[in-house]
Write an enzyme that holds these catalytic residues in place. Structure first.
Site, PDB file in Angstrom:
ATOM      1  N   GLU A  88       0.848  -1.198   0.000  1.00  0.00           N
ATOM      2  CA  GLU A  88       0.000   0.000   0.000  1.00  0.00           C
ATOM      3  C   GLU A  88       0.881   1.246   0.000  1.00  0.00           C
ATOM      4  O   GLU A  88       1.418   1.635   1.050  1.00  0.00           O
ATOM      5  CB  GLU A  88      -0.943   0.035   1.203  1.00  0.00           C
ATOM      6  N   LYS A 104      -8.599 -15.940  15.005  1.00  0.00           N
ATOM      7  CA  LYS A 104      -8.743 -15.594  13.584  1.00  0.00           C
ATOM      8  C   LYS A 104     -10.171 -15.319  13.153  1.00  0.00           C
ATOM      9  O   LYS A 104     -10.515 -15.538  12.003  1.00  0.00           O
ATOM     10  CB  LYS A 104      -8.109 -16.694  12.720  1.00  0.00           C
ATOM     11  N   ASP A 133       1.785 -14.779  12.338  1.00  0.00           N
ATOM     12  CA  ASP A 133       0.691 -15.456  11.633  1.00  0.00           C
ATOM     13  C   ASP A 133      -0.267 -14.376  11.100  1.00  0.00           C
ATOM     14  O   ASP A 133      -0.969 -13.713  11.864  1.00  0.00           O
ATOM     15  CB  ASP A 133      -0.031 -16.397  12.611  1.00  0.00           C
ATOM     16  N   HIS A 171      -2.451   9.757  -1.268  1.00  0.00           N
ATOM     17  CA  HIS A 171      -2.534   8.472  -1.966  1.00  0.00           C
ATOM     18  C   HIS A 171      -2.440   8.636  -3.474  1.00  0.00           C
ATOM     19  O   HIS A 171      -1.938   7.752  -4.172  1.00  0.00           O
ATOM     20  CB  HIS A 171      -3.797   7.710  -1.543  1.00  0.00           C
TER      21      HIS A 171
HETATM   22  C1  LIG Z   1       2.030  11.120   2.871  1.00  0.00           C
HETATM   23  C2  LIG Z   1       2.178  12.060   4.057  1.00  0.00           C
HETATM   24  C3  LIG Z   1       3.122  11.398   5.078  1.00  0.00           C
HETATM   25  C4  LIG Z   1       2.767  13.363   3.594  1.00  0.00           C
HETATM   26  O1  LIG Z   1       2.835  14.249   4.688  1.00  0.00           O
HETATM   27  P1  LIG Z   1       3.422  15.716   4.567  1.00  0.00           P
HETATM   28  O2  LIG Z   1       3.447  16.264   5.943  1.00  0.00           O
HETATM   29  O3  LIG Z   1       2.722  16.471   3.509  1.00  0.00           O
HETATM   30  O4  LIG Z   1       4.869  15.365   4.020  1.00  0.00           O
HETATM   31  P2  LIG Z   1       6.266  16.037   4.158  1.00  0.00           P
HETATM   32  O5  LIG Z   1       6.904  15.908   2.809  1.00  0.00           O
HETATM   33  O6  LIG Z   1       6.206  17.359   4.814  1.00  0.00           O
HETATM   34  O7  LIG Z   1       7.012  15.022   5.151  1.00  0.00           O
HETATM   35  C5  LIG Z   1       6.658  14.891   6.499  1.00  0.00           C
HETATM   36  C6  LIG Z   1       7.196  13.580   7.022  1.00  0.00           C
HETATM   37  O8  LIG Z   1       6.462  12.489   6.424  1.00  0.00           O
HETATM   38  C7  LIG Z   1       7.377  11.409   6.167  1.00  0.00           C
HETATM   39  N1  LIG Z   1       7.418  11.188   4.710  1.00  0.00           N
HETATM   40  C8  LIG Z   1       6.888  11.976   3.753  1.00  0.00           C
HETATM   41  N2  LIG Z   1       7.073  11.418   2.533  1.00  0.00           N
HETATM   42  C9  LIG Z   1       7.742  10.279   2.726  1.00  0.00           C
HETATM   43  C10 LIG Z   1       8.202   9.255   1.859  1.00  0.00           C
HETATM   44  N3  LIG Z   1       8.028   9.298   0.536  1.00  0.00           N
HETATM   45  N4  LIG Z   1       8.829   8.200   2.411  1.00  0.00           N
HETATM   46  C11 LIG Z   1       9.020   8.124   3.739  1.00  0.00           C
HETATM   47  N5  LIG Z   1       8.613   9.075   4.602  1.00  0.00           N
HETATM   48  C12 LIG Z   1       7.955  10.121   4.105  1.00  0.00           C
HETATM   49  C13 LIG Z   1       8.705  11.828   6.724  1.00  0.00           C
HETATM   50  O9  LIG Z   1       8.801  11.397   8.071  1.00  0.00           O
HETATM   51  C14 LIG Z   1       8.631  13.331   6.645  1.00  0.00           C
HETATM   52  O10 LIG Z   1       9.459  13.960   7.581  1.00  0.00           O
HETATM   53  P3  LIG Z   1      10.997  14.296   7.204  1.00  0.00           P
HETATM   54  O11 LIG Z   1      11.731  12.989   7.279  1.00  0.00           O
HETATM   55  O12 LIG Z   1      11.007  14.820   5.805  1.00  0.00           O
HETATM   56  O13 LIG Z   1      11.414  15.276   8.255  1.00  0.00           O
HETATM   57  C15 LIG Z   1       0.823  12.364   4.739  1.00  0.00           C
HETATM   58  O14 LIG Z   1      -0.028  13.060   3.853  1.00  0.00           O
HETATM   59  C16 LIG Z   1       0.102  11.176   5.248  1.00  0.00           C
HETATM   60  O15 LIG Z   1       0.515  10.524   6.193  1.00  0.00           O
HETATM   61  N6  LIG Z   1      -1.062  10.862   4.712  1.00  0.00           N
HETATM   62  C17 LIG Z   1      -1.886   9.786   5.213  1.00  0.00           C
HETATM   63  C18 LIG Z   1      -1.641   8.555   4.457  1.00  0.00           C
HETATM   64  C19 LIG Z   1      -2.044   7.361   5.270  1.00  0.00           C
HETATM   65  O16 LIG Z   1      -2.071   7.350   6.478  1.00  0.00           O
HETATM   66  N7  LIG Z   1      -2.310   6.270   4.597  1.00  0.00           N
HETATM   67  C20 LIG Z   1      -2.528   5.061   5.307  1.00  0.00           C
HETATM   68  C21 LIG Z   1      -3.355   4.173   4.634  1.00  0.00           C
HETATM   69  S1  LIG Z   1      -5.004   4.717   4.563  1.00  0.00           S
HETATM   70  C22 LIG Z   1      -5.896   3.270   4.761  1.00  0.00           C
HETATM   71  O17 LIG Z   1      -5.449   2.232   4.321  1.00  0.00           O
HETATM   72  C23 LIG Z   1      -6.960   3.241   5.749  1.00  0.00           C
HETATM   73  C24 LIG Z   1      -8.234   4.076   5.641  1.00  0.00           C
HETATM   74  C25 LIG Z   1      -7.906   5.526   5.331  1.00  0.00           C
HETATM   75  O18 LIG Z   1      -9.119   3.578   4.672  1.00  0.00           O
HETATM   76  C26 LIG Z   1      -8.817   3.900   7.035  1.00  0.00           C
HETATM   77  C27 LIG Z   1      -9.932   4.842   7.374  1.00  0.00           C
HETATM   78  O19 LIG Z   1     -11.080   4.568   6.999  1.00  0.00           O
HETATM   79  O20 LIG Z   1      -9.609   5.828   8.046  1.00  0.00           O
HETATM   80  N1  LIG Z   2      -2.218 -25.399  16.639  1.00  0.00           N
HETATM   81  C1  LIG Z   2      -3.100 -24.497  16.277  1.00  0.00           C
HETATM   82  O1  LIG Z   2      -4.308 -24.639  16.514  1.00  0.00           O
HETATM   83  C2  LIG Z   2      -2.655 -23.253  15.614  1.00  0.00           C
HETATM   84  C3  LIG Z   2      -1.356 -23.078  15.223  1.00  0.00           C
HETATM   85  N2  LIG Z   2      -0.949 -21.901  14.651  1.00  0.00           N
HETATM   86  C4  LIG Z   2       0.462 -21.843  14.270  1.00  0.00           C
HETATM   87  O2  LIG Z   2       1.207 -22.031  15.462  1.00  0.00           O
HETATM   88  C5  LIG Z   2       2.514 -21.537  15.270  1.00  0.00           C
HETATM   89  C6  LIG Z   2       2.909 -20.760  16.481  1.00  0.00           C
HETATM   90  O3  LIG Z   2       2.775 -21.603  17.611  1.00  0.00           O
HETATM   91  P1  LIG Z   2       3.795 -21.435  18.789  1.00  0.00           P
HETATM   92  O4  LIG Z   2       3.306 -22.314  19.881  1.00  0.00           O
HETATM   93  O5  LIG Z   2       4.013 -19.999  19.066  1.00  0.00           O
HETATM   94  O6  LIG Z   2       5.170 -21.895  18.148  1.00  0.00           O
HETATM   95  P2  LIG Z   2       5.850 -23.327  17.984  1.00  0.00           P
HETATM   96  O7  LIG Z   2       4.869 -24.416  17.813  1.00  0.00           O
HETATM   97  O8  LIG Z   2       6.911 -23.157  16.969  1.00  0.00           O
HETATM   98  O9  LIG Z   2       6.483 -23.570  19.432  1.00  0.00           O
HETATM   99  C7  LIG Z   2       7.405 -22.713  19.971  1.00  0.00           C
HETATM  100  C8  LIG Z   2       8.154 -23.485  21.050  1.00  0.00           C
HETATM  101  O10 LIG Z   2       9.407 -22.843  21.241  1.00  0.00           O
HETATM  102  C9  LIG Z   2       9.884 -23.210  22.494  1.00  0.00           C
HETATM  103  N3  LIG Z   2      10.578 -22.046  23.069  1.00  0.00           N
HETATM  104  C10 LIG Z   2      11.927 -21.894  23.068  1.00  0.00           C
HETATM  105  N4  LIG Z   2      12.264 -20.723  23.626  1.00  0.00           N
HETATM  106  C11 LIG Z   2      11.118 -20.119  24.001  1.00  0.00           C
HETATM  107  C12 LIG Z   2      10.813 -18.885  24.618  1.00  0.00           C
HETATM  108  N5  LIG Z   2      11.785 -18.025  24.981  1.00  0.00           N
HETATM  109  N6  LIG Z   2       9.529 -18.570  24.858  1.00  0.00           N
HETATM  110  C13 LIG Z   2       8.549 -19.416  24.490  1.00  0.00           C
HETATM  111  N7  LIG Z   2       8.758 -20.608  23.912  1.00  0.00           N
HETATM  112  C14 LIG Z   2      10.044 -20.962  23.654  1.00  0.00           C
HETATM  113  C15 LIG Z   2       8.684 -23.643  23.327  1.00  0.00           C
HETATM  114  O11 LIG Z   2       8.877 -24.995  23.648  1.00  0.00           O
HETATM  115  P3  LIG Z   2       8.277 -25.629  25.007  1.00  0.00           P
HETATM  116  O12 LIG Z   2       6.789 -25.500  24.896  1.00  0.00           O
HETATM  117  O13 LIG Z   2       8.738 -27.024  24.934  1.00  0.00           O
HETATM  118  O14 LIG Z   2       8.805 -24.853  26.159  1.00  0.00           O
HETATM  119  C16 LIG Z   2       7.508 -23.419  22.393  1.00  0.00           C
HETATM  120  O15 LIG Z   2       6.479 -24.356  22.560  1.00  0.00           O
HETATM  121  C17 LIG Z   2       2.473 -20.677  14.028  1.00  0.00           C
HETATM  122  O16 LIG Z   2       3.070 -21.368  12.969  1.00  0.00           O
HETATM  123  C18 LIG Z   2       0.998 -20.522  13.780  1.00  0.00           C
HETATM  124  O17 LIG Z   2       0.729 -20.264  12.429  1.00  0.00           O
HETATM  125  C19 LIG Z   2      -1.799 -20.854  14.505  1.00  0.00           C
HETATM  126  C20 LIG Z   2      -3.099 -20.947  14.893  1.00  0.00           C
HETATM  127  C21 LIG Z   2      -3.647 -22.187  15.411  1.00  0.00           C
END
Ligand SMILES: CC(C)(COP(=O)([O-])OP(=O)([O-])OC[C@H]1O[C@@H](n2cnc3c(N)ncnc32)[C@H](O)[C@@H]1OP(=O)([O-])[O-])[C@@H](O)C(=O)NCCC(=O)NCCSC(=O)C[C@@](C)(O)CC(=O)[O-]
Ligand SMILES: NC(=O)C1=CN([C@@H]2O[C@H](COP(=O)(O)OP(=O)(O)OC[C@H]3O[C@@H](n4cnc5c(N)ncnc54)[C@H](OP(=O)(O)O)[C@@H]3O)[C@@H](O)[C@H]2O)C=CC1
Length: 402
Positions: A98, A227, A302, A397
């Site tokens: 995005e 989920k 996940d 955007h």
């Molecule tokens: C686009 C901006 C950031 C411009 O914002 P601006 O203030 O006009 O831009 P600027 O050129 O003055 O730059 C300000 C800062 O923005 C960053 N920045 C600026 N340009 C860049 C770039 N190219 N790459 C990386 N960083 C960038 C950067 O941090 C920069 O600071 P600086 O580093 O220059 O001091 C602003 O207009 C903005 O954030 N717009 C909103 C866009 C947004 O949030 N989109 C998210 C997805 S929307 C969506 O999926 C969900 C939605 C909307 O449907 C949910 C809902 O219903 O609400």
């Molecule tokens: N089974 C299901 O129903 C579902 C499974 N998943 C999947 O499950 C997976 C994630 O399961 P998850 O249990 O997190 O991972 P894993 O099955 O990979 O197990 C991780 C294991 O790592 C060991 N471990 C080693 N160090 C650590 C630590 N510091 N902290 C915690 N555990 C440690 C633990 O062993 P020990 O327990 O022996 O201590 C732990 O059980 C993903 O792939 C996900 O997509 C997602 C949704 C449902």
């Protein structure tokens, strides 16, 4: 046997598509599978097959492997976060397609930096699994629930016998007619914990079945809830509940978000609170899912659990000299071990955040990951609210997203 010969054997019905790894090394098996599938569809999977990821390294993350899909990854930040576990300032890796998303989060991070950083805290840890049992009716349900309440320690011992890390921290029974649900909640330390919780709960269910008349119908009875959008996760939490907040000087708001603090606060109330309430939404936020999804993809989480990750409430208040803003993510399910976290690119992204692998103490890396994602979500909220308040959303955007 080479890929072409293997593909031919599949086409002749001599081998099944998912059996190829038993007849060749993982790379050759994937190449053969690509040939079969691409040929049947009359297309090419050459790009899918051009991967740096060794097929052998995908073990336990995928079946019927044909290759990889590439998603661009960018960084926002650095974002300074004073968390419960550690104080850190890292770039946040975000994988997305995005346009404008990373720019937006980056702007939000610059606001947080100018404000001196965000605070963040994990307030609850409980990955849940809720099996459903069949009982006779309400009288038996009451008896089963009573037994469970009296034997929580026994159930915890059974569950924890399957893991050296997981701890049972919550067990809540629910009765519905002739069904009893037991919602088990575990501190899974640095693992997201779904496998761990499922395996542990299976052991506890055996005890319930042997000691009570309840019969297990399913290890997951959907009251977990994994989920699927569910109010229980938004209210009770799941995985990690995490809050991030920041107080931004008024001049920073005006300079970087191009809106007054009052306008941002009013917008948040009308959009994120009133609008979401009217829509019956569980997400009282603007785009938390955007940051959660992009961070999940980058760090090997996940992806389906973005559903729960979007259960977030954004609050904004215009104070005298500053704008207070917070994001509370009720059910952020993250891990730094297990699942997709071990894949090379995802592991590098975790390293960028200083949270790769198990933490010391266990759980601290996953806490820090949850806190930095929450700070990233806060950055996204601030920037999008600013863009909407200043009427810049569509132009941003148009410029960056098409
Ligand atoms: C686009 C901006 C950031 C411009 O914002 P601006 O203030 O006009 O831009 P600027 O050129 O003055 O730059 C300000 C800062 O923005 C960053 N920045 C600026 N340009 C860049 C770039 N190219 N790459 C990386 N960083 C960038 C950067 O941090 C920069 O600071 P600086 O580093 O220059 O001091 C602003 O207009 C903005 O954030 N717009 C909103 C866009 C947004 O949030 N989109 C998210 C997805 S929307 C969506 O999926 C969900 C939605 C909307 O449907 C949910 C809902 O219903 O609400
Ligand atoms: N089974 C299901 O129903 C579902 C499974 N998943 C999947 O499950 C997976 C994630 O399961 P998850 O249990 O997190 O991972 P894993 O099955 O990979 O197990 C991780 C294991 O790592 C060991 N471990 C080693 N160090 C650590 C630590 N510091 N902290 C915690 N555990 C440690 C633990 O062993 P020990 O327990 O022996 O201590 C732990 O059980 C993903 O792939 C996900 O997509 C997602 C949704 C449902």
């Amino acid at each position: 046997m080479n890929a072409a010969d293997l593909a031919e054997r599949v086409r002749e019905g001599d081998l099944r598509l998912h059996e190829l790894e038993s007849h060749a090394d993982p790379e050759t098996a994937a190449a053969a599978r690509r040939r079969v599938v691409a040929n049947e569809a009359g297309t090419s999977l050459d790009s899918v097959g051009e991967s740096h990821l060794a097929a052998a390294d995908t073990e336990s993350t995928i079946e019927n492997l044909v290759g990889t899909v590439e998603i661009p990854i960018g960084v926002a930040g650095p974002v300074p976060v004073a968390g419960g576990e550690r104080e850190a300032e890292h770039y946040l890796p975000l994988a997305t397609t995005e346009g404008a998303l990373v720019a937006s989060v980056n702007r939000g991070c610059s606001v947080i930096r100018a404000a001196g950083g965000a605070d963040a805290r994990v307030t609850k840890r409980a990955m849940t699994r809720a099996p459903v049992f069949r009982v006779d009716g309400v009288v038996e349900a009451e008896a089963v629930v009573g037994w469970v309440r009296d034997h929580e320690t026994d159930l915890a011992s059974a569950a924890e016998s399957t893991t050296s890390h997981g701890e049972l921290v919550d067990l809540t029974p629910y009765a519905v007619g002739d069904s009893v649900f037991l919602r088990f909640g575990y501190d899974t330390k640095d693992a997201m914990g779904m496998n761990m919780a499922t395996i542990a709960t299976r052991e506890a269910c055996d005890v319930v079945e042997s000691e009570t008349p309840a019969e297990l119908v399913a290890l997951s009875g959907n009251l977990c809830t994994d989920k699927k959008p569910a109010a229980i996760n938004a209210v009770e939490g799941r995985g990690r509940s995490v809050v991030a907040d920041v107080a931004i000087p008024n001049e920073v708001v005006e300079e970087r978000l191009h809106a007054t603090p009052e306008a941002v606060a009013e917008l948040n109330t009308r959009k994120n609170l009133v609008g979401s309430a009217k829509a019956g939404s569980l997400g009282f936020n603007a785009q938390a899912a955007n940051v959660v999804a992009a961070a999940f993809l980058a760090t090997g989480q996940d992806a389906a659990q973005v559903v729960e990750g979007s259960n977030a409430i954004t609050t904004v208040a215009a104070r005298e000299d500053e704008l207070y803003a917070s994001v509370s993510l009720a059910s952020l399910e993250v891990g730094t071990v297990g699942g997709g976290t071990k894949l090379p690119t995802q592991a590098e992204a975790l390293s960028l955040l200083g949270v790769r692998g198990g933490g010391s103490p266990p759980g601290s890396n996953a806490d820090a990951l949850a806190e930095v994602i929450a700070a990233g979500a806060l950055a996204g909220e601030l920037s999008l609210l600013g863009a909407l308040a200043s009427r810049h959303l569509s132009s941003a955007h148009a410029d960056l997203g098409r």
